[in-house]
Design a protein around this motif. Sequence first.
Motif, mmCIF file in Angstrom:
data_model
loop_
_atom_site.group_PDB
_atom_site.id
_atom_site.type_symbol
_atom_site.label_atom_id
_atom_site.label_comp_id
_atom_site.label_asym_id
_atom_site.label_seq_id
_atom_site.Cartn_x
_atom_site.Cartn_y
_atom_site.Cartn_z
ATOM 1 N N GLY A 1 2.605 9.186 -8.997
ATOM 2 C CA GLY A 1 3.698 8.725 -8.142
ATOM 3 C C GLY A 1 3.357 7.413 -7.453
ATOM 4 N N ALA A 2 2.134 7.305 -6.984
ATOM 5 C CA ALA A 2 1.706 6.072 -6.329
ATOM 6 C C ALA A 2 1.666 4.919 -7.324
ATOM 7 N N LYS B 1 0.860 -1.181 0.000
ATOM 8 C CA LYS B 1 0.000 0.000 0.000
ATOM 9 C C LYS B 1 0.897 1.232 0.000
ATOM 10 N N PRO B 2 0.949 1.970 -1.129
ATOM 11 C CA PRO B 2 1.760 3.183 -1.123
ATOM 12 C C PRO B 2 1.183 4.209 -0.138
ATOM 13 N N LYS B 3 2.058 5.048 0.406
ATOM 14 C CA LYS B 3 1.619 6.036 1.395
ATOM 15 C C LYS B 3 0.608 7.005 0.795
ATOM 16 N N SER B 4 0.812 7.308 -0.452
ATOM 17 C CA SER B 4 -0.130 8.181 -1.144
ATOM 18 C C SER B 4 -0.936 7.320 -2.110
ATOM 19 N N ASP B 5 -2.239 7.261 -1.894
ATOM 20 C CA ASP B 5 -3.085 6.407 -2.735
ATOM 21 C C ASP B 5 -3.457 7.069 -4.053
ATOM 22 N N LYS B 6 -3.026 8.290 -4.281
ATOM 23 C CA LYS B 6 -3.448 9.007 -5.472
ATOM 24 C C LYS B 6 -2.248 9.428 -6.308
ATOM 25 N N LEU C 1 5.216 3.823 -7.995
ATOM 26 C CA LEU C 1 5.697 3.035 -6.854
ATOM 27 C C LEU C 1 5.125 1.613 -6.882
ATOM 28 N N GLN C 2 3.848 1.515 -7.198
ATOM 29 C CA GLN C 2 3.212 0.206 -7.256
ATOM 30 C C GLN C 2 3.815 -0.644 -8.379
#
Length: 168
Positions: free
Chosen positions: A76-77, A68-73, A80-81
């Motif tokens: 950038g997320a 679960k990335p720290k920023s869900d939006k 990362l995913q």
Amino acid sequence: MAQLIGIGISSGVMAVVSRIRSETIRWQDSHMRRIDNTSKIIAFYNNEIRKLVIVFMREFDKEAVQFKPKSDKGAGALRLQIQFQLDLATKLELATILHLLDHLGWLLKQTSYLYQEEILYSIASELKRLLLNEQYEVVILQLLRHSSIRNLDYLIEKLKEVPTHDEK
């Protein structure tokens, strides 16, 4: 004179029968070689590839859900995913699996030496879940960008032609 004609006719008949017998034996040998090659390829898949595919999908699914990335939006997320999934696929040796499947795709192109349909029906279940699944598509495409794999597309096209029970 009649004996010579009889010998000539019987020689001709024997030649035809011998030719038919030779062709039949050649066909039987070819058929048996194709069966043997088909059996070896199915065994290669079952012994070398199947377990790797199943373990990859199970572990990838289990670990990818936990990320679960720290920023869900945002982009950038998503980056990362994708990077996490790519690192996970690398750790789980997806590249090795793809290279083995590339070899399998090349073998399937050798239709004069094997029964392709039998092989495809034997391998389609797991491979369709791996190669035709949107969940793995981005990771597979990323790995293929930096690869010398040439026969995987052929395998994928052939797998699309095979119906599986979950599609009925």
